[in-house]
Design a protein around this motif. Structure first.
Motif, mmCIF file in Angstrom:
data_model
loop_
_atom_site.group_PDB
_atom_site.id
_atom_site.type_symbol
_atom_site.label_atom_id
_atom_site.label_comp_id
_atom_site.label_asym_id
_atom_site.label_seq_id
_atom_site.Cartn_x
_atom_site.Cartn_y
_atom_site.Cartn_z
ATOM 1 N N ASP A 1 19.749 61.842 24.083
ATOM 2 C CA ASP A 1 19.614 60.633 24.874
ATOM 3 C C ASP A 1 20.915 60.371 25.633
ATOM 4 O O ASP A 1 22.003 60.444 25.063
ATOM 5 C CB ASP A 1 19.290 59.455 23.954
ATOM 6 N N GLU A 2 20.808 60.099 26.903
ATOM 7 C CA GLU A 2 21.945 59.885 27.808
ATOM 8 C C GLU A 2 22.751 61.144 28.068
ATOM 9 O O GLU A 2 23.797 61.105 28.713
ATOM 10 C CB GLU A 2 22.872 58.770 27.296
ATOM 11 N N GLY A 3 22.287 62.288 27.571
ATOM 12 C CA GLY A 3 22.806 63.596 27.923
ATOM 13 C C GLY A 3 24.315 63.721 27.990
ATOM 14 O O GLY A 3 25.009 63.576 26.976
ATOM 15 N N PRO A 4 24.871 63.985 29.196
ATOM 16 C CA PRO A 4 26.322 64.212 29.306
ATOM 17 C C PRO A 4 27.147 62.990 28.896
ATOM 18 O O PRO A 4 28.281 63.133 28.444
ATOM 19 C CB PRO A 4 26.517 64.556 30.784
ATOM 20 N N HIS A 5 26.602 61.801 29.055
ATOM 21 C CA HIS A 5 27.326 60.596 28.645
ATOM 22 C C HIS A 5 27.491 60.579 27.121
ATOM 23 O O HIS A 5 28.551 60.214 26.604
ATOM 24 C CB HIS A 5 26.585 59.345 29.122
ATOM 25 N N TYR A 6 26.424 60.989 26.414
ATOM 26 C CA TYR A 6 26.517 61.072 24.950
ATOM 27 C C TYR A 6 27.541 62.126 24.532
ATOM 28 O O TYR A 6 28.346 61.897 23.623
ATOM 29 C CB TYR A 6 25.144 61.418 24.365
ATOM 30 N N ILE A 7 27.522 63.286 25.192
ATOM 31 C CA ILE A 7 28.456 64.357 24.840
ATOM 32 C C ILE A 7 29.892 63.885 25.050
ATOM 33 O O ILE A 7 30.769 64.121 24.209
ATOM 34 C CB ILE A 7 28.163 65.615 25.678
ATOM 35 N N TYR A 8 30.140 63.201 26.161
ATOM 36 C CA TYR A 8 31.493 62.698 26.437
ATOM 37 C C TYR A 8 31.931 61.713 25.348
ATOM 38 O O TYR A 8 33.059 61.791 24.844
ATOM 39 C CB TYR A 8 31.521 62.023 27.803
ATOM 40 N N ARG A 9 31.058 60.776 25.000
ATOM 41 C CA ARG A 9 31.414 59.783 23.977
ATOM 42 C C ARG A 9 31.676 60.453 22.632
ATOM 43 O O ARG A 9 32.601 60.077 21.913
ATOM 44 C CB ARG A 9 30.304 58.748 23.855
ATOM 45 N N LEU A 10 30.855 61.440 22.299
ATOM 46 C CA LEU A 10 31.033 62.126 21.023
ATOM 47 C C LEU A 10 32.369 62.852 20.974
ATOM 48 O O LEU A 10 33.112 62.752 19.991
ATOM 49 C CB LEU A 10 29.888 63.123 20.808
ATOM 50 N N LEU A 11 32.695 63.568 22.045
ATOM 51 C CA LEU A 11 33.925 64.352 22.058
ATOM 52 C C LEU A 11 35.179 63.484 22.025
ATOM 53 O O LEU A 11 36.222 63.911 21.533
ATOM 54 C CB LEU A 11 33.959 65.246 23.300
ATOM 55 N N PRO B 1 37.118 67.602 15.323
ATOM 56 C CA PRO B 1 37.388 67.286 16.728
ATOM 57 C C PRO B 1 37.774 68.539 17.506
ATOM 58 O O PRO B 1 38.822 69.147 17.237
ATOM 59 C CB PRO B 1 38.567 66.304 16.644
ATOM 60 N N PRO B 2 36.949 68.981 18.445
ATOM 61 C CA PRO B 2 37.264 70.228 19.161
ATOM 62 C C PRO B 2 38.379 70.066 20.185
ATOM 63 O O PRO B 2 39.098 71.022 20.463
ATOM 64 C CB PRO B 2 35.936 70.574 19.849
ATOM 65 N N THR C 1 43.898 66.280 29.984
ATOM 66 C CA THR C 1 43.874 65.300 28.910
ATOM 67 C C THR C 1 42.560 65.435 28.147
ATOM 68 O O THR C 1 41.616 66.075 28.628
ATOM 69 C CB THR C 1 43.999 63.885 29.470
ATOM 70 N N VAL C 2 42.481 64.825 26.979
ATOM 71 C CA VAL C 2 41.244 64.883 26.189
ATOM 72 C C VAL C 2 40.078 64.275 26.956
ATOM 73 O O VAL C 2 38.993 64.883 27.040
ATOM 74 C CB VAL C 2 41.435 64.214 24.816
ATOM 75 N N PRO C 3 40.226 63.069 27.554
ATOM 76 C CA PRO C 3 39.102 62.532 28.336
ATOM 77 C C PRO C 3 38.706 63.425 29.504
ATOM 78 O O PRO C 3 37.518 63.571 29.803
ATOM 79 C CB PRO C 3 39.628 61.174 28.819
ATOM 80 N N GLN C 4 39.690 64.050 30.158
ATOM 81 C CA GLN C 4 39.383 64.915 31.295
ATOM 82 C C GLN C 4 38.620 66.161 30.838
ATOM 83 O O GLN C 4 37.626 66.555 31.453
ATOM 84 C CB GLN C 4 40.672 65.331 32.001
ATOM 85 N N MET C 5 39.074 66.783 29.763
ATOM 86 C CA MET C 5 38.380 67.967 29.252
ATOM 87 C C MET C 5 36.971 67.614 28.787
ATOM 88 O O MET C 5 36.021 68.376 29.016
ATOM 89 C CB MET C 5 39.187 68.593 28.106
ATOM 90 N N ALA C 6 36.821 66.448 28.124
ATOM 91 C CA ALA C 6 35.502 66.020 27.659
ATOM 92 C C ALA C 6 34.563 65.769 28.833
ATOM 93 O O ALA C 6 33.391 66.153 28.805
ATOM 94 C CB ALA C 6 35.639 64.754 26.808
ATOM 95 N N GLU C 7 35.079 65.152 29.887
ATOM 96 C CA GLU C 7 34.259 64.891 31.078
ATOM 97 C C GLU C 7 33.844 66.195 31.743
ATOM 98 O O GLU C 7 32.680 66.369 32.138
ATOM 99 C CB GLU C 7 35.040 64.026 32.061
ATOM 100 N N ASP C 8 34.771 67.124 31.851
ATOM 101 C CA ASP C 8 34.474 68.386 32.541
ATOM 102 C C ASP C 8 33.447 69.218 31.771
ATOM 103 O O ASP C 8 32.502 69.752 32.364
ATOM 104 C CB ASP C 8 35.762 69.189 32.735
#
Length: 286
Positions: A164-174, A212-213, A229-236
């Motif tokens: 649910d929420e696809g890439p947004h969920y993956i970003y939040r999880l990471l 945490p990967p 940064t961690v947020p940048q890598m998670a977003e990418d």
């Protein structure tokens, strides 16, 4: 005779419905439902992580530069545990890699062949080619469980469409790993993170086997100079996994808008034809 029986039957049904509603209300007042730990965390301990991707919305498109950075994160971090078994190396041409670059990327992965090494009896390997799909990181599920605290890392080919929420969920999880709040443990002592698992408020049952990967800034060195940064890598990597799940998204958007424009023009022409054909007949009838 039939009418009184029907009336009595109707009264019986209404009485049963009212009794059920009354009984349910009494039970709710006497024993109100308890909020689960997951819902409690969702309402109290999930930091709001709003992020927008270039492909969001009906006009969205992929950013190839971001997708290439996301592939780099997958290659250097995620591929040690997670597979992309539905993606071929040559598919990377769709996100801007040239054919020579794809061939070079493919050579970096070894793939097992059906034949055995005659000297050792072990499966022989060869370098991958562009037409090969990404090889599995583990030989089988037993090996995957042994290396990941008895959990099998999910294949990431369709992960962004399966959640649910696809890439947004993956970003939040990471980006959501942290220490379990003391208030949560006081209210729900049974959800204490077991040894070997990791607390993450965005995971459905709060604790997951994956450590945490993304561990810190500079874990990946981007070739385009972007600060890793961690947020940048998670977003990418979230964007890249959206592409692996739906590589034709740009094309689908273009076709969809073309279809809507066609329907609008067709409807307008049909309406004008209707007015032209029936105008004389209406005037004559008057």
């Amino acid at each position: 005779m039939v009418r009184p029986i029907g009336i009595l039957a109707g009264l019986g049904i209404v009485t049963a419905v009212l009794w059920s509603l009354l009984w349910g209300a009494v039970a709710y007042i006497q024993s109100p439902p308890q909020m689960s730990a997951e819902h409690y965390v969702q309402h109290h301990f999930q930091p709001k992580k709003d992020i927008s991707f270039s492909f969001d919305g009906p006009f969205g498109t992929y950013n190839n530069q971001q997708l290439q950075r996301g592939f780099q994160v997958y290659k250097e971090v995620c591929s040690a545990c997670h597979s992309l078994k539905l993606v071929a190396f040559r598919d990377l041409e769709q996100i801007g890699f040239s054919k020579p670059e794809v061939k070079a990327i493919a050579k970096g992965w070894a793939i097992e062949t059906p034949t055995l090494n005659p000297d050792t009896g072990e499966p022989s390997t060869r370098k991958s080619v562009a037409s090969d799909r990404f090889p599995l990181p583990f030989a089988n599920d037993i090996a995957a469980r042994a290396a990941n605290n008895n959990a099998i890392p999910p294949d990431q080919s369709l992960l962004a469409k399966a959640r649910d929420e696809g890439p947004h969920y993956i970003y939040r999880l990471l980006t959501g790993y942290g220490t379990q709040p003391a208030e949560l443990l006081k209210k729900y002592p049974d959800v204490k993170t077991p040894t070997g698992l990791h607390y993450n408020p965005y995971f459905p049952n709060l604790n997951l086997a994956m450590a945490p990967p993304l561990t810190g800034e500079g874990q990946v060195s981007y070739s385009d100079g972007t600060k890793a940064t961690v947020p940048q890598m998670a977003e990418d990597v979230s964007a890249f996994l959206m592409w692996t799940a739906e590589p034709k998204l740009d094309q689908r958007h273009r076709v969809g808008w073309a279809a809507l424009i066609f329907l609008f023009v067709f409807t307008s022409l049909t309406y004008m034809a209707y007015k032209s054909i029936w105008a004389d007949k209406k005037n004559k009838s008057l």
